[in-house]
Design an enzyme around this catalytic site. Structure first.
Site, PDB file in Angstrom:
ATOM      1  N   GLY A  53       2.280  -0.044   3.744  1.00  0.00           N
ATOM      2  CA  GLY A  53       2.705  -1.166   2.910  1.00  0.00           C
ATOM      3  C   GLY A  53       1.547  -2.124   2.805  1.00  0.00           C
ATOM      4  N   ASN A 186      -3.445  -5.336  -6.931  1.00  0.00           N
ATOM      5  CA  ASN A 186      -2.826  -4.055  -6.575  1.00  0.00           C
ATOM      6  C   ASN A 186      -2.076  -3.441  -7.755  1.00  0.00           C
ATOM      7  OD1 ASN A 186      -3.335  -2.914  -4.025  1.00  0.00           O
ATOM      8  ND2 ASN A 186      -2.117  -4.484  -2.995  1.00  0.00           N
ATOM      9  N   ALA A 274      -8.458   1.060   2.328  1.00  0.00           N
ATOM     10  CA  ALA A 274      -9.648   0.211   2.318  1.00  0.00           C
ATOM     11  C   ALA A 274      -9.390  -1.141   1.649  1.00  0.00           C
ATOM     12  CB  ALA A 274     -10.802   0.924   1.621  1.00  0.00           C
ATOM     13  N   ASP A 276      -6.576  -2.959   1.423  1.00  0.00           N
ATOM     14  CA  ASP A 276      -5.826  -3.856   2.308  1.00  0.00           C
ATOM     15  C   ASP A 276      -6.713  -4.340   3.450  1.00  0.00           C
ATOM     16  OD1 ASP A 276      -3.632  -3.229   0.708  1.00  0.00           O
ATOM     17  OD2 ASP A 276      -2.969  -1.622   2.055  1.00  0.00           O
TER      18      ASP A 276
END
Length: 356
Positions: A53, A186, A274, A276
């Site tokens: 997550g 994102n 990577a 996050d």
């Protein structure tokens, strides 16, 4: 909808309200099943269980780096929900504001071992109607959400449901005394179910104080080409903008000042997690008040820790070790090459700076 109480005890003030922390991360986490070997999902015989997550990943890395972090979300009243809460708590993250939903399941997903950038990569999500998709201003603890110096959000949450989108619009709206709002764009096309995400993500980014976005995301979501300066021109509102440029590096716009720092060379084990990790490293350095170059370098180093392990999550290297690497001169930084196990290497910069 009925829900029971918080998932676990955590940082609470004497009056029972959520205590202050450095970072709060709000978003869905899922149980992820990682393949035992490469190949199509149809051919993989077994999987190992993990967690995944974007926002909880950031919280876990920050907690591992010694910061106080809280994860706010909803999970099902099921075994997968138990596993998620226990796993995130084990990193040192406060999960006391995670709510359990007896009517909705915890999301899960399966993925192949290949690079996400290739056509061979497969991901099978089972998250429609999940407990997290029911997050709203009425079903999360807003005091807990606003209890950090930094509130970290991402565009993934906005795609989960209309309620989730309304919640993010509420949290990115101007409000006296709000925490510094960090927003990772994102952009995930497959989550939007034929809806147009561009204007939504742009509005959320414009309402945030610190934004992370990749050059490729800016082009896909907003049609912006021409490099970091063009992204900044399209997104002038956030005080701080980080434009990620893949293996080339990243550019930080702090007000009108632009700073570019190249990525170190990395012997990649698995190209996941990577983004996050970069956000976590950058936020850690921001909380410590480090200058622009060091904030970007800490982002790159934390990303390199994720890239050199098989899963999505990796513990960052010790703070002193990272500080020594981040302080290298430009020539030494340019020679830096990081491979598997580098975070446990003896923290002597001359041994870590290697040429091919």
């Amino acid at each position: 909808m009925t829900t029971n109480g918080p998932a676990s005890a955590g940082h609470r003030a004497a009056d029972g309200r959520p205590g202050p922390v450095e970072v709060v991360a709000l978003g869905e986490s899922m149980v992820t099943f990682l393949p035992s070997r490469p190949g199509r999902l149809a051919d993989v015989p077994s999987f190992e269980r993990g967690i995944g997550g974007a926002e909880s990943n950031v919280a876990c890395v920050l907690a591992s780096a010694g910061h106080s972090a809280r994860w706010v979300s909803r999970v099902g009243a099921d075994g997968f929900g138990d596993h998620l809460v226990e796993a995130v708590t084990a990193y040192g993250v406060d999960t006391s504001a995670v709510r359990r939903d007896p009517a909705r399941p915890t999301g899960v997903y399966f993925r192949t071992a290949g690079d996400r950038a290739t056509d061979a990569h497969e991901v099978a999500y089972y998250r429609t109607g999940s407990a997290a998709s029911a997050m709203s201003a009425d079903t999360v603890d807003l005091d807990a959400v606003r209890s950090g110096r930094v509130l970290h959000l991402s565009g993934i949450t906005a795609a989960l449901s209309d309620d989730c989108l309304h919640l993010l619009r509420e949290l990115t709206s101007p409000r006296p005394g709000r925490p510094l709002v960090s927003f990772d764009v994102n952009h995930r096309v497959h989550l939007w179910h034929h809806r147009e995400p561009g204007s939504v993500l742009l509005d959320l980014a414009r309402g945030s104080d610190l934004v992370f976005v990749g050059e490729d995301e800016a082009e896909a979501a907003w049609g912006v080409t021409g490099g970091p300066a063009a992204v900044r021109a399209a997104l002038p509102e956030p005080a701080t903008l980080v434009v990620k440029q893949g293996p080339l590096g990243a550019t930080l716009f702090d007000g009108d000042t632009a700073t570019f720092v190249p990525s170190p060379r990395v012997d990649v084990v698995a190209p996941v997690g990577a983004g996050d990790a970069f956000a976590a490293g950058f936020l850690s350095a921001t909380l410590r008040g480090l200058p622009a170059r060091e904030r970007l370098r800490h982002g790159h180093l934390t990303a390199a820790a994720a890239l050199t392990v098989p899963g999505d999550l990796a513990a960052p290297c010790a703070r002193g070790h990272a500080d020594r690497l981040a302080a290298l001169d430009d020539d030494a930084w340019g020679r830096l090459r990081l491979g598997p196990g580098w975070t446990q290497a003896a923290p002597r910069a001359q041994e870590e700076v290697r040429t091919p």
